[in-house]
Every structure is written in structure tokens, then in C-alpha cells.
Design an enzyme around this catalytic site. Structure first.
Site, PDB file in Angstrom:
ATOM      1  N   HIS A  66       7.087   2.049   8.093  1.00 26.85           N
ATOM      2  CA  HIS A  66       6.357   2.865   6.605  1.00 26.85           C
ATOM      3  C   HIS A  66       5.222   3.926   7.561  1.00 26.85           C
ATOM      4  O   HIS A  66       4.848   4.752   6.850  1.00 26.85           O
ATOM      5  CB  HIS A  66       6.016   1.874   5.141  1.00 26.85           C
ATOM      6  CG  HIS A  66       4.074   1.490   5.950  1.00 26.85           C
ATOM      7  ND1 HIS A  66       4.353   0.160   5.897  1.00 26.85           N
ATOM      8  CD2 HIS A  66       3.075   2.513   5.206  1.00 26.85           C
ATOM      9  CE1 HIS A  66       2.899   0.519   6.602  1.00 26.85           C
ATOM     10  NE2 HIS A  66       1.997   1.109   6.115  1.00 26.85           N
ATOM     11  N   HIS A  81       3.212   8.751   8.326  1.00 28.70           N
ATOM     12  CA  HIS A  81       2.995   7.816   6.675  1.00 28.70           C
ATOM     13  C   HIS A  81       4.363   8.143   5.693  1.00 28.70           C
ATOM     14  O   HIS A  81       4.072   9.378   4.771  1.00 28.70           O
ATOM     15  CB  HIS A  81       1.631   7.708   5.943  1.00 28.70           C
ATOM     16  CG  HIS A  81       1.741   6.165   5.819  1.00 28.70           C
ATOM     17  ND1 HIS A  81       2.424   5.903   4.186  1.00 28.70           N
ATOM     18  CD2 HIS A  81       0.816   4.965   5.411  1.00 28.70           C
ATOM     19  CE1 HIS A  81       1.947   4.691   3.693  1.00 28.70           C
ATOM     20  NE2 HIS A  81       1.323   4.362   4.435  1.00 28.70           N
TER      21      HIS A  81
END
Length: 161
Positions: A66, A81
Site C-alpha cells: 500500500h 501512499h
């Protein structure tokens, strides 16, 4: 160019994913909006490929895929992110194209996203792009919020070291 002029020369980060720029303070997660993990901006993603925003080495790549960080040759650590709550997917819907320890250039594909799966799981696709060790930089200038950007083409953040 003198060393001092070179030190103040603006460096930049490219959009790691296509979408619309978002002011970091507007991100609905205090970890990002309060700049607890770094300073920069976010992109409300509409693309499906995440690219390296700069040249450097991938120095952090979460197992859940992620988020990843690239450290530039001048020691600036840039964190990308992907989405706000993608960690709950435990890597599903995210395919790593590169790995920790690899050297990359700006525009290198890092992740491929399964948008349909992420949308089915109601993942918020706001993607913060941060300079983690912002004490190393003299100035950070993010792109204005609300602008459409194209991955690998448009500058989203300028900084000086």
C-alpha cells in the site's frame, strides 16, 4: 553555478499516478492532514499504475504493497501512499512491479492497481505523496489543489535541498 546556487536549485517530484491534486490538509486522515508522516500533497487517483515520482532507490516497500518510499541521491525520502485504507486489502488489488533495494528513475512503474477490486471494497483513492524527512529540505512547494495531473508527466511538488 556556485555550490550555494546548486543547493538552492529546485528539485521536483512527478505525479506518481494520474488524478486531481488535493491539499494535504484536506486529506480525511489526521496522519496525513496533520503532516505526521511528512509534508507534500495528495492526488485523488483515477489511474491504475503508480510510477516512481523521482530517481532513487526503493528503500521501503510495505508487504501489503500500500506504500513505498524512494530515497533520492541527495538523501530525500519520498513516500507514496496508495489510497487511504488500502492496508486493509493486505496486498489484494495491488501488484508490485519493483521491489525494495531496486534503483529506479522517475516514471518507472512501481505498482499496478486493480481499480475494480479497490472500488468494490470502497477504498478511498486519495494518494498522499510526501517528503518524509522534510527537515533535509529548505522549501516545499506543492502544486495547487484541484488540478488534473498525468502520471510521469506533471510536476506535483518542488523542493530545494
Amino acid at each position: 553555478m556556485t555550490k550555494q546556487e546548486k543547493d538552492l536549485q529546485a528539485l521536483h517530484l512527478l505525479a506518481p499516478i494520474s488524478g486531481q491534486t488535493v491539499q494535504l490538509e484536506s486529506v480525511p486522515d489526521p496522519v496525513f492532514s496533520e503532516k505526521l508522516t511528512g509534508d507534500g500533497l495528495a492526488i485523488l487517483a483515477d489511474g491504475d499504475t503508480v510510477l516512481a515520482p523521482c530517481d532513487g532507490e526503493i528503500t521501503l516497500f510495505f508487504d501489503t504493497k500500500h506504500a513505498f518510499a524512494i530515497t533520492t541521491p541527495d538523501g530525500v525520502q519520498v513516500l507514496v501512499h496508495v489510497g487511504l485504507d488500502t492496508i486493509i486489502m493486505n496486498g489484494d488489488g495491488l501488484t508490485a512491479l519493483k521491489h525494495s533495494g531496486e534503483k529506479v528513475t522517475a516514471g518507472t512503474p512501481i505498482l499496478k492497481l486493480d481499480r475494480a477490486l479497490l472500488e468494490k471494497n470502497k477504498i478511498n483513492m486519495i494518494c498522499p505523496v510526501l517528503i518524509v524527512n522534510y527537515e533535509r529540505v529548505k522549501k516545499i512547494t506543492p502544486r495547487v489543489a484541484g488540478e488534473a495531473v498525468i502520471a510521469g508527466e506533471d510536476t506535483v511538488l518542488q523542493y530545494a535541498v
